[in-house]
Scaffold this motif. Sequence first.
Motif, short mmCIF file in Angstrom:
data_model
loop_
_atom_site.label_atom_id
_atom_site.label_comp_id
_atom_site.label_asym_id
_atom_site.label_seq_id
_atom_site.Cartn_x
_atom_site.Cartn_y
_atom_site.Cartn_z
N LEU A 179 -1.93 5.92 6.31
CA LEU A 179 -1.08 4.99 6.59
C LEU A 179 0.31 5.81 6.80
O LEU A 179 0.55 6.63 6.23
N ARG A 180 1.14 5.34 7.89
CA ARG A 180 2.34 5.99 8.22
C ARG A 180 3.50 4.98 8.35
O ARG A 180 3.37 3.79 8.07
N GLU A 181 4.69 5.49 8.54
CA GLU A 181 5.74 4.52 8.45
C GLU A 181 5.60 3.51 9.28
O GLU A 181 6.13 2.39 9.14
N GLU A 182 5.36 3.68 10.57
CA GLU A 182 5.15 2.80 11.56
C GLU A 182 4.02 1.51 11.24
O GLU A 182 4.15 0.70 11.97
N ASP A 183 3.22 1.81 10.38
CA ASP A 183 2.37 0.95 10.08
C ASP A 183 2.70 -0.50 9.11
O ASP A 183 2.02 -1.34 9.10
N PHE A 184 4.03 0.02 8.59
CA PHE A 184 4.54 -1.16 7.56
C PHE A 184 5.40 -2.18 8.22
O PHE A 184 6.06 -1.94 9.36
N HIS A 185 5.54 -3.36 7.68
CA HIS A 185 6.42 -4.41 8.27
C HIS A 185 6.02 -4.82 9.38
O HIS A 185 6.91 -5.42 10.34
N ILE A 186 4.80 -4.87 9.95
CA ILE A 186 4.27 -5.77 11.02
C ILE A 186 3.08 -6.47 10.66
O ILE A 186 2.56 -6.26 9.46
N GLY A 240 -5.68 -15.63 10.81
CA GLY A 240 -5.19 -15.30 9.63
C GLY A 240 -4.46 -14.05 9.60
O GLY A 240 -4.91 -13.05 10.34
N TYR A 241 -3.39 -13.71 8.98
CA TYR A 241 -2.72 -12.37 9.00
C TYR A 241 -2.29 -12.09 7.60
O TYR A 241 -2.29 -12.72 6.78
N PHE A 242 -2.14 -10.71 7.46
CA PHE A 242 -1.04 -10.27 6.49
C PHE A 242 -0.30 -9.03 7.09
O PHE A 242 -0.37 -8.63 8.09
N THR A 243 0.97 -8.77 6.11
CA THR A 243 1.86 -7.85 6.30
C THR A 243 1.67 -6.87 5.49
O THR A 243 1.59 -6.89 4.23
N LEU A 244 2.02 -5.81 5.82
CA LEU A 244 1.61 -4.61 5.17
C LEU A 244 3.13 -3.99 4.63
O LEU A 244 3.98 -3.54 5.50
N LEU A 245 3.29 -3.81 3.33
CA LEU A 245 4.63 -3.24 2.93
C LEU A 245 4.32 -2.08 2.08
O LEU A 245 3.33 -2.04 1.42
N PRO A 246 5.13 -1.19 1.91
CA PRO A 246 5.02 0.03 1.02
C PRO A 246 5.30 -0.38 -0.36
O PRO A 246 5.91 -1.38 -0.64
N THR A 247 4.63 0.20 -1.13
CA THR A 247 4.52 0.10 -2.57
C THR A 247 5.98 0.40 -3.09
O THR A 247 6.34 1.10 -2.52
N ASP A 248 6.27 -0.43 -4.17
CA ASP A 248 7.53 -0.02 -5.15
C ASP A 248 7.25 1.12 -5.77
O ASP A 248 6.29 1.49 -5.92
N ALA A 252 0.94 -1.23 -0.15
CA ALA A 252 0.00 -0.04 -0.03
C ALA A 252 1.02 1.03 -0.09
O ALA A 252 2.07 1.00 0.23
N GLN A 253 0.17 2.15 -0.49
CA GLN A 253 1.05 3.42 -0.42
C GLN A 253 1.08 4.37 0.89
O GLN A 253 -0.31 4.85 1.40
N MET A 254 2.40 4.85 0.93
CA MET A 254 2.06 5.68 2.50
C MET A 254 1.17 6.92 2.28
O MET A 254 1.31 7.61 1.19
N GLY A 255 0.45 7.22 3.43
CA GLY A 255 -0.39 8.10 3.12
C GLY A 255 -1.72 8.10 2.88
O GLY A 255 -2.59 8.97 2.82
N SER A 256 -1.95 7.04 2.23
CA SER A 256 -3.36 6.56 1.71
C SER A 256 -4.20 5.89 2.86
O SER A 256 -3.61 5.51 3.77
#
Length: 642
Positions: A320-327, A342-350, A249-253
């Motif tokens: 979305l903020r920086e601390e929301d990713f990689h958890i 069930g889980y998912f991991t949030l990563l910033p978009t390329d 996902a894109q940061m800030g969205s």
Amino acid sequence: MGQLSTVGCLLFFLWLNGICTGFKLENCTYINRTFKSVYSVPGDMAMLSSTLVSSDVFNFTTVPYNITWYNLKTGREMSNQTGRILVHRDTLWFLNITVDDIAEYLSILRTPSQCYRQWIELVVDFPFAGQCGRPKQAFQPLTLGVTDKVSCPLKDYISKLDSYNITSSIKWYRGCDLIVDGTGKFKYMDTATLKIERVEAGNNLYTCTLSFTLGGITGSVSETIEATVSGKYSLTPQVREPANETIKAQMGSNFSKRCLVFVQSVGRPSVEIVWWVGNKFIHHTNTNTSNRIYTPKPRLSMQDVPKGAWLEVFLIISELREEDFHINYTCRAVSDRGTPEGYFTLLPTDPNIILPIGSVLGGVTVLFIIGVTIYYLFKVDIVLWFRKSFPVFYANTDLDGKLYDAYVAYAQPCAIGFSKEVEEFALCTLPQVLENACGYKLFIGGRDCMPGKAIVESVEENIQASRRLLLLYTASTFISKRHTSSTSSNNNNISMSSDNNERKTGDSNGSMSFDVSEEVYPDSRQQLECVAAMHRALLEGSLKVILVELEEISPAQLALFPESVRHLRKKQGAVCWWKNLRTRQSWRTCARRREDEEKGGQDTQLSPSLSPSSRFWKEMRYSMPVRGKRAAYPEKTALLNL
């Protein structure tokens, strides 16, 4: 006084007893992370396990520690007793429970800088008279008429024994009757689960007994489950979304993800859907909340085939903020049948590199096309400018042993194809520009030949001493008498003398043509020049021949040229003087002529056709040798001089 003395002695005795037993209630941090009570019966084994060794308490992988167990009833430190008690780090084992073991037990974990404590109560009950099983029972639901299962609560015992590499076995009882694996409607699914087909009402007390050998003592521990049978049922929830995935996902969205759970059930299932963000629980709230991360109330929908219910809960992140990713974001379905998740991991978009790469490639393509176009249109000008600006990149031709920059070959007087205009171009125009204006040194046959010297020797020697060969020709230069009529209609700026051709035809009987099939060169010098030039250019590659086309050649006339000349013209092209004359005629105006008349017919500068900056002379200079300044190697120069 007697009573005070007795009390004083008693207090002294208790203090001395505490010192001797080594028990001291330190000021340790209390950690409540386990059940406070463990239930057993006399004769069974029991396990008291501390949960202080956890990464949530301290970093046990790098910090040294030790654990001590105490009996709070006696104040004594617990130690190994053969056949009775076994202390193994964070676990206190009772190998044969008695009523005397009823007490609260304290575990203290010490590190070099910290201290933590936790206590567990051991409760010993007697079985009810006339009943099998244990007085303290667990409760589990069963669904009437379907295949269901009962789970043994002794999984912690099994896991601990497995960590000791100790083999254990389990047996199931219904009431007082032993259940044999695979008989009737019962089957042992694994070490801790009993599968029951077509559940019936009635006696539904199930006891699981775990047997093992520890500390040289063989014993067992049992737990009894009271299974309540109901016509309404709900099986183990199935978490369909999220599916243990990675989402970008894109940061800030804003971001939302659905937790979708299906529960096969009759009636409304007793299941709670919760979201965890890392180790933080997210409470259900209204959608108008000011929290950045929230979950609205669950939505329930029933389904007939297969019969069950769908539960849906959204996790919403407004920004979305920086601390929301990689958890990990975990959805758990909490029920008495289990807690699947069930889980998912949030990563910033390329980074979107398509647009920059497309822009760069588009820009490079445009620049390449522009560069190629400019080079194609101004190739001669660019090369001449580079030669003039950076002569050090080119070798000094003065030291290559050559005497002339170019050998000029043209039809000599009294030869077929001879023309006064060609002779004037060779003897006057070329020297005026290439020698006087540009500084080149030319060898011209009609001007520089030594009298009395043999033609063959003169041609061979002077071509050898030249860096280029300028071959001047018109439409009739390579055409014999029988083809002269085909060239008489050529309307070009340089006319050919047909009378001259007819006069020389009689002298051409003994001459050889350049091509075997044609008598082209009645003049021996012209023939030798052409043969030597083509041999060196096409076969040896030691000489560059510059074709100078003095009048426009039609395809019919070109077909009568020697094959070698046609091949060379097709390969490298020709420098066309007649194009220069056309350009000159098109832009020369009456004003220019009046200006010439006012100057009395005397030009202070070269006319456009004789200016080194005109297109024709630029092409000539482009084909001529480069006058560089880089010194040549002495060895090469010496060999060339030889």
